[in-house]
Scaffold this active site. Structure first.
Site, mmCIF file in Angstrom:
data_model
loop_
_atom_site.group_PDB
_atom_site.id
_atom_site.type_symbol
_atom_site.label_atom_id
_atom_site.label_comp_id
_atom_site.label_asym_id
_atom_site.label_seq_id
_atom_site.Cartn_x
_atom_site.Cartn_y
_atom_site.Cartn_z
ATOM 1 C CB THR A 1 7.840 8.135 1.098
ATOM 2 O OG1 THR A 1 6.590 7.431 0.964
ATOM 3 C CG2 THR A 1 8.156 8.374 2.562
ATOM 4 C CD1 TRP A 2 4.622 8.667 -5.738
ATOM 5 C CD2 TRP A 2 4.192 10.828 -6.102
ATOM 6 N NE1 TRP A 2 4.127 8.784 -7.011
ATOM 7 C CE2 TRP A 2 3.860 10.095 -7.273
ATOM 8 C CE3 TRP A 2 3.995 12.213 -6.096
ATOM 9 C CZ2 TRP A 2 3.351 10.701 -8.416
ATOM 10 C CZ3 TRP A 2 3.486 12.818 -7.234
ATOM 11 C CH2 TRP A 2 3.170 12.075 -8.372
ATOM 12 C CG ASP B 1 1.522 9.434 2.986
ATOM 13 O OD1 ASP B 1 0.468 8.941 3.420
ATOM 14 O OD2 ASP B 1 1.776 9.534 1.773
ATOM 15 C CE1 TYR C 1 2.570 6.925 -3.524
ATOM 16 C CE2 TYR C 1 3.641 7.405 -1.440
ATOM 17 C CZ TYR C 1 2.610 7.620 -2.345
ATOM 18 O OH TYR C 1 1.630 8.537 -2.053
ATOM 19 C CD GLN D 1 -2.110 11.086 1.844
ATOM 20 O OE1 GLN D 1 -1.495 10.878 0.801
ATOM 21 N NE2 GLN D 1 -1.816 10.470 2.965
ATOM 22 C CE1 TYR E 1 -2.253 14.655 -4.160
ATOM 23 C CE2 TYR E 1 -3.664 13.427 -2.662
ATOM 24 C CZ TYR E 1 -3.383 13.895 -3.931
ATOM 25 O OH TYR E 1 -4.220 13.611 -4.981
HETATM 26 P P1 NAP Z 1 5.592 17.939 -2.687
HETATM 27 O O1 NAP Z 1 5.832 17.535 -1.294
HETATM 28 O O2 NAP Z 1 4.647 19.068 -2.973
HETATM 29 O O3 NAP Z 1 6.959 18.294 -3.446
HETATM 30 C C1 NAP Z 1 8.043 17.445 -3.455
HETATM 31 C C2 NAP Z 1 9.151 18.163 -4.195
HETATM 32 O O4 NAP Z 1 9.518 19.347 -3.441
HETATM 33 C C3 NAP Z 1 10.412 17.329 -4.303
HETATM 34 O O5 NAP Z 1 10.964 17.576 -5.584
HETATM 35 C C4 NAP Z 1 11.316 17.892 -3.216
HETATM 36 O O6 NAP Z 1 12.692 17.814 -3.526
HETATM 37 C C5 NAP Z 1 10.911 19.323 -3.209
HETATM 38 N N1 NAP Z 1 11.166 19.948 -1.901
HETATM 39 C C6 NAP Z 1 10.773 19.511 -0.680
HETATM 40 N N2 NAP Z 1 11.164 20.362 0.287
HETATM 41 C C7 NAP Z 1 11.850 21.361 -0.347
HETATM 42 C C8 NAP Z 1 12.506 22.520 0.104
HETATM 43 N N3 NAP Z 1 12.530 22.843 1.394
HETATM 44 N N4 NAP Z 1 13.099 23.311 -0.822
HETATM 45 C C9 NAP Z 1 13.083 23.008 -2.154
HETATM 46 N N5 NAP Z 1 12.447 21.920 -2.637
HETATM 47 C C10 NAP Z 1 11.847 21.092 -1.735
HETATM 48 O O7 NAP Z 1 5.084 16.716 -3.586
HETATM 49 P P2 NAP Z 1 4.534 15.269 -3.442
HETATM 50 O O8 NAP Z 1 5.620 14.314 -3.224
HETATM 51 O O9 NAP Z 1 3.636 15.101 -4.618
HETATM 52 O O10 NAP Z 1 3.543 15.272 -2.162
HETATM 53 C C11 NAP Z 1 3.968 14.978 -0.858
HETATM 54 C C12 NAP Z 1 3.555 13.583 -0.404
HETATM 55 O O11 NAP Z 1 2.133 13.429 -0.418
HETATM 56 C C13 NAP Z 1 4.024 12.443 -1.324
HETATM 57 O O12 NAP Z 1 5.404 12.208 -1.216
HETATM 58 C C14 NAP Z 1 3.132 11.326 -0.885
HETATM 59 O O13 NAP Z 1 3.592 10.761 0.326
HETATM 60 C C15 NAP Z 1 1.816 12.074 -0.711
HETATM 61 N N6 NAP Z 1 0.970 12.020 -1.927
HETATM 62 C C16 NAP Z 1 -0.205 11.346 -1.865
HETATM 63 C C17 NAP Z 1 -1.015 11.252 -2.987
HETATM 64 C C18 NAP Z 1 -2.307 10.504 -2.907
HETATM 65 O O14 NAP Z 1 -2.916 10.236 -3.953
HETATM 66 N N7 NAP Z 1 -2.763 10.169 -1.720
HETATM 67 C C19 NAP Z 1 -0.635 11.873 -4.203
HETATM 68 C C20 NAP Z 1 0.568 12.583 -4.239
HETATM 69 C C21 NAP Z 1 1.339 12.663 -3.096
HETATM 70 P P3 NAP Z 1 13.673 16.653 -2.987
HETATM 71 O O15 NAP Z 1 12.875 15.399 -2.961
HETATM 72 O O16 NAP Z 1 14.774 16.668 -3.989
HETATM 73 O O17 NAP Z 1 14.158 17.035 -1.606
#
Ligand code: NAP
Length: 280
Positions: A27-28, A54, A59, A169, A197
């Site tokens: 959900t970031w 998550d 966030y 994570q 992530y």
């Molecule tokens: P990600 O999931 O690698 O990428 C998100 C991006 O991909 C968004 O722009 C999304 O677009 C796009 N996307 C998703 N599904 C898609 C699809 N089927 N086709 C085309 N584009 C797609 O990046 P993230 O948000 O960095 O990582 C995921 C999660 O991990 C976070 O949201 C958070 O909950 C967690 N996280 C944790 C940490 C930590 O320090 N613990 C750090 C970073 C992230 P749309 O949103 O426009 O659909």
């Protein structure tokens, strides 16, 4: 598509007694996207079995937890809900207060897992003490860490005792495989879930179709009749300790991601991806 079952693939979440889908929902930065679209996307994901959600107090400075509360209203029991405390709030008392605030924003009485977002200035012993008190009070069902390397994990295990850390994570995608060397084996040996992530490399980081990496993903995808992103999700959740949490604010993206819950890569696919995305 190579399918294993008609139901979503499930995996035990570390020391908890709970099986969660191998692909959940992040959900970031959802506070930057259209709110109604995000809620629709999260609900679509729940309908498709992506019930590991998550989030974090960080966030949108709490705004994303409030958004999540709307998405999960009336469905709390279906969900494995994870939130995280900011390092600067992770003291003996601060973590308890931060958790209470997260629970309030999320509209729930408990978290399934509560994580330290990353190591900061507060002694780890204080954070673990607070997590254990929260668990005893039933406010959290388990606790874990995030962005921990093996030295951090060893320190946490020494303080908490064996079998207490539910998950770590960490950043994980085909271009970022550092955790394979030591973090994954350490966690696997102890039954600790490794939640990867940014499986798509976050915003704008996904290999383009005209690159060698993109072509390798497309070749594997074409073989299975799926998309390149579905291949990546199957890859990042390919072994028993691994879980993935892609973030998608659009329901169409969520639906695409959910189809990877049932995709299994074979040895030939893994070899193709190994050549395209070698460990550095
Ligand atoms: P990600 O999931 O690698 O990428 C998100 C991006 O991909 C968004 O722009 C999304 O677009 C796009 N996307 C998703 N599904 C898609 C699809 N089927 N086709 C085309 N584009 C797609 O990046 P993230 O948000 O960095 O990582 C995921 C999660 O991990 C976070 O949201 C958070 O909950 C967690 N996280 C944790 C940490 C930590 O320090 N613990 C750090 C970073 C992230 P749309 O949103 O426009 O659909």
């Amino acid at each position: 598509m190579t399918t294993t079952d008609t139901a979503p693939a499930l995996r035990r979440f570390g020391r908890t007694a709970v099986d969660v889908p191998v692909i959940g929902q992040g959900t970031w930065q959802m506070e930057r996207d259209a709110r109604d679209g995000c809620i629709e996307a999260l609900r679509a994901g729940l309908d498709l079995g992506m019930t590991h959600l998550d989030t974090a107090e960080l966030y949108g400075e709490g705004r994303v937890e409030t958004l999540v509360s709307e998405a999960i209203a009336g469905r709390r029991d279906e969900i494995f809900l994870v939130s995280k405390v900011k390092p600067q709030n992770a003291g003996r008392f601060g973590a308890i207060e931060a958790c209470e605030r997260s629970l309030k924003r999320l509209g729930t009485d408990r978290l399934d897992c509560y994580l330290l977002h990353w190591r900061g200035p507060v002694p780890l012993a204080e954070t673990i003490e607070a997590f254990e008190r929260l668990e005893q009070a039933g406010k959290i069902r388990s606790w874990g860490v995030s962005n921990f390397d093996v030295a951090d994990l060893e320190e946490a295990e020494k303080l908490a005792g064996p079998g207490r850390i539910a998950c770590n994570q960490v950043l994980y995608h085909p271009d970022e495989r550092d955790i394979e060397e030591a973090v994954i084996p350490w966690c696997e040996a102890r039954g600790i879930a490794v939640v990867g992530y940014s499986p798509f490399g976050s915003r704008g980081g996904f290999p383009t179709a005209d690159s060698a990496r993109g072509r390798a993903l497309d070749a594997v995808a074409a073989k299975h009749g799926v998309s390149a992103r579905q291949v990546v999700l199957a890859w990042v959740s390919r072994t028993p300790a691994l879980l993935a949490i892609p973030k998608a604010s659009r329901a169409a993206h969520v639906r695409e991601n959910a189809r990877a819950l049932r995709l299994t890569l074979d040895a030939e696919d893994l070899a193709t991806l190994e050549r395209a995305f070698p460990r550095r």
